[in-house]
Structure formats: structure tokens, C-alpha cells
Motif scaffolding. Sequence first.
Motif, short mmCIF file in Angstrom:
data_model
loop_
_atom_site.label_atom_id
_atom_site.label_comp_id
_atom_site.label_asym_id
_atom_site.label_seq_id
_atom_site.Cartn_x
_atom_site.Cartn_y
_atom_site.Cartn_z
N PRO A 53 4.34 32.37 8.79
CA PRO A 53 4.93 31.29 9.75
C PRO A 53 6.61 30.80 8.92
O PRO A 53 6.88 31.02 10.03
CB PRO A 53 4.26 30.15 9.51
N ALA A 54 6.19 31.07 7.46
CA ALA A 54 7.74 31.66 6.94
C ALA A 54 7.82 32.62 7.61
O ALA A 54 9.54 32.61 7.71
CB ALA A 54 7.57 31.49 5.52
N ALA A 55 8.24 33.68 7.57
CA ALA A 55 8.81 34.71 8.68
C ALA A 55 8.78 35.00 9.69
O ALA A 55 10.00 35.01 10.29
CB ALA A 55 7.77 35.99 7.90
N LYS A 56 8.49 34.14 10.34
CA LYS A 56 8.94 33.56 12.01
C LYS A 56 10.53 32.43 11.98
O LYS A 56 10.89 31.64 11.30
CB LYS A 56 7.74 32.56 12.36
N VAL A 57 11.92 33.73 12.64
CA VAL A 57 13.25 32.93 12.73
C VAL A 57 12.80 32.36 13.77
O VAL A 57 12.62 32.87 15.65
CB VAL A 57 14.04 34.30 12.57
N GLY A 58 13.34 31.11 14.07
CA GLY A 58 13.75 30.88 15.51
C GLY A 58 15.01 30.33 15.89
O GLY A 58 16.73 29.71 15.23
N VAL A 59 15.66 30.73 17.29
CA VAL A 59 16.72 30.89 17.86
C VAL A 59 16.53 29.63 18.48
O VAL A 59 16.40 29.66 19.86
CB VAL A 59 17.62 32.20 18.52
N LYS A 60 17.81 28.81 18.97
CA LYS A 60 18.03 28.19 20.79
C LYS A 60 18.58 27.87 21.02
O LYS A 60 20.38 29.00 20.78
CB LYS A 60 18.21 26.36 19.64
N ALA A 61 18.72 28.70 21.96
CA ALA A 61 18.54 29.46 22.89
C ALA A 61 19.05 28.42 24.58
O ALA A 61 19.03 28.94 25.56
CB ALA A 61 17.97 30.41 23.48
N THR A 104 31.98 38.10 19.69
CA THR A 104 31.65 37.41 18.66
C THR A 104 30.19 37.87 18.32
O THR A 104 30.68 37.71 17.32
CB THR A 104 31.80 35.92 19.36
N SER A 105 29.29 38.59 18.93
CA SER A 105 28.12 39.18 18.74
C SER A 105 28.82 40.63 18.12
O SER A 105 28.23 40.82 16.90
CB SER A 105 27.56 38.75 19.91
N SER A 133 23.23 42.79 10.46
CA SER A 133 22.21 42.95 11.02
C SER A 133 23.08 43.11 12.33
O SER A 133 23.11 42.14 13.68
CB SER A 133 21.63 41.98 10.94
N ALA A 134 21.35 43.56 12.99
CA ALA A 134 21.82 43.36 14.68
C ALA A 134 20.30 42.60 16.02
O ALA A 134 20.38 42.87 16.47
CB ALA A 134 22.42 44.68 15.37
N SER A 135 19.75 41.76 14.66
CA SER A 135 18.77 41.24 15.03
C SER A 135 19.35 39.85 15.53
O SER A 135 20.31 39.19 15.98
CB SER A 135 18.63 40.05 14.09
N LEU A 136 18.43 39.55 17.30
CA LEU A 136 18.41 38.71 18.01
C LEU A 136 19.28 37.21 17.44
O LEU A 136 19.74 37.18 18.17
CB LEU A 136 17.12 38.02 18.82
N ALA A 137 18.89 36.74 15.95
CA ALA A 137 19.61 35.54 15.83
C ALA A 137 20.33 35.38 15.44
O ALA A 137 21.54 34.89 15.55
CB ALA A 137 18.44 35.51 14.47
N VAL A 138 21.20 37.16 15.46
CA VAL A 138 22.95 37.24 14.67
C VAL A 138 23.19 37.31 16.36
O VAL A 138 24.38 37.01 16.49
CB VAL A 138 23.04 38.15 14.23
N VAL A 139 22.52 37.94 17.77
CA VAL A 139 23.79 38.54 18.17
C VAL A 139 23.49 37.39 19.32
O VAL A 139 24.16 37.19 20.14
CB VAL A 139 23.44 39.70 18.53
N ALA A 140 22.23 36.48 19.48
CA ALA A 140 22.11 35.58 20.44
C ALA A 140 23.25 34.62 20.65
O ALA A 140 23.71 34.60 22.29
CB ALA A 140 20.67 34.93 20.32
N GLU A 159 26.95 32.72 25.08
CA GLU A 159 27.34 31.93 25.85
C GLU A 159 28.95 32.80 26.30
O GLU A 159 29.22 31.98 26.86
CB GLU A 159 28.89 31.36 24.61
N ALA A 160 28.26 34.39 26.43
CA ALA A 160 28.74 35.02 27.40
C ALA A 160 28.43 34.83 28.76
O ALA A 160 28.91 34.74 29.91
CB ALA A 160 28.59 36.63 26.55
N LEU A 161 27.62 34.93 28.68
CA LEU A 161 26.39 35.39 30.17
C LEU A 161 26.59 33.77 30.60
O LEU A 161 26.42 33.38 31.78
CB LEU A 161 24.98 34.67 29.91
N LEU A 162 26.61 31.99 29.97
CA LEU A 162 27.00 31.06 30.69
C LEU A 162 28.68 30.97 31.25
O LEU A 162 28.38 30.19 32.20
CB LEU A 162 26.76 30.62 29.02
#
Length: 249
Positions: free
Chosen positions: A12-20, A176-177, A186-193, A198-201
Motif C-alpha cells: 500500500p505504501a508504494a501506491k501513488v494516487g493522483v487527483k483527476a 507544463t507536462s 520522470s514521465a510517470s502518470l503522477a508527473v504528467v497528469a 488542464e489541457a483537456l479541460l
Amino acid sequence: MISLISIAYAAPAAKVGVKAGVWDSIIQASFVVQLLLVVLIVLSVVSWGIIISKRTQFKRLDLANTAFLDRFWKATSLEAVFEKIAEFPDSNVARVFKAAYLELQRIAESSLSSKAPTEVGEAVPRLSGLDNLERALRKTVDTELSSAESRLNFLATTGSTSPFIGLLGTVIGIMTSFSQIASTGSASLAVVAPGIAEALLSTAVGLFAAIPAVVAYNFYISRTRKLEMDLNNFSSDFLNIAKRNFFKE
């Protein structure tokens, strides 16, 4: 056994959450993108206000014009119609009639009128100066069309510019991404999301503002063209009536 327990607690500690969420995307967006979103929302709100007011305006015009034309064609004289003109304050056909009738009166009272005997020996005015009446009709029709077309330019502007404003926000979000990738390595989801969100929005809000504005603009322009045809037809009918009854051959 100890190693399995350690893995179970470590997972569980390795899981990274991204608020989207949409609100999260707005909060995390750059200041420039937030400003663009505010501009798009303002354009959308004003456009919807115009759409609703134009719907009310054209609905009133249709009802009032139908009632006035029914009265006009059933009347026995122009004077009888003019006496009841105050009953049709929302009719632009009535306003065209009023302007033409007043101009006809001015011509009759001017040096352009003369007396000609009828079959029963009475004198009726025979007028010249038909061009004056035509100009009065054309001027009033143009004024009414200008009123019908008012604020439609804003819808056209919103429809044509909103996608490009949204596209600007899209470009800034993607930049920005890339900037985050370069700074973190790093090109992880947490970095580029956040940047992608904001681009899609920005794109979505731009389309949300543009599509109703374009549809409404085309719809009300077609209604205005129909109104123009109705006003021109009435002007022609009034001129024909005036020629037959009041003007010299």
C-alpha cells in the motif's frame, strides 16, 4: 513468513494516487490556464443570456406580427389600422406601418399633394413623391433588422474564438507536462497528469462555449432573414396600396 508480511505491508505504501477531478484540475492548473478558463466561462454565460433573450424577442415578434397583419388585412382603411396601432407595441411590422403612414400624411400635407375629382364629384388627394415613402419604408425596415440582429455578433465572435482560446490552454497544459518531466526526470502518470488534465479541460470548456454559440447564431440569422423577407413583403404591399389609392399615375 516474515518476508511475506513485509511485502504485504509495503504494497500500500508504494501506491501513488493522483487527483483527476474537474475541480482538482482547475485548482492545479497554471494561472494562465485558469485565466483562460474564466474568459471562456464568461463568454459562455453571456452567450446563453443572449440566446435566451433572443428566443423571447423572436417569439414576441412572431405573435405580435401575426396579430397585426390579421388586423391590417381585415381593416377597411389605413386610418382604422393607425388608430389601433398602440395595441401592437411588440410588432416590428406595425412600426414599419406607422412610419409609412406618418410619411404618407406628411406627403399629403405638403406641396406634393393635389386635389383630383372622383366619379361622385368629391375631391381626394392625389400625391407625388413616392420616392419619399419608399425611403421611409426602407429606413424603418433597416432599423428593425438592425434591432433583430443586435448582439448576434457576440455569438459569432464566441463561436469563432472560443476553440482557439481553449487550444491555447491546451498548448500551455502540454508545455507544463513537458516542463514537469524535464524537472523531475520522470514521465510517470503522477508527473504528467496535471498538465494533461488542464489541457483537456481547456479544450472541453472552449468547445462548450463555442458549439451553442455557433448553433444559436446560425439559427437566429435564419430567423432574421425570414423576418427581413416578411418586412420587405409588407413594404411592397403597402406601396402597392398607396400607389392605387393616393398617388398619381
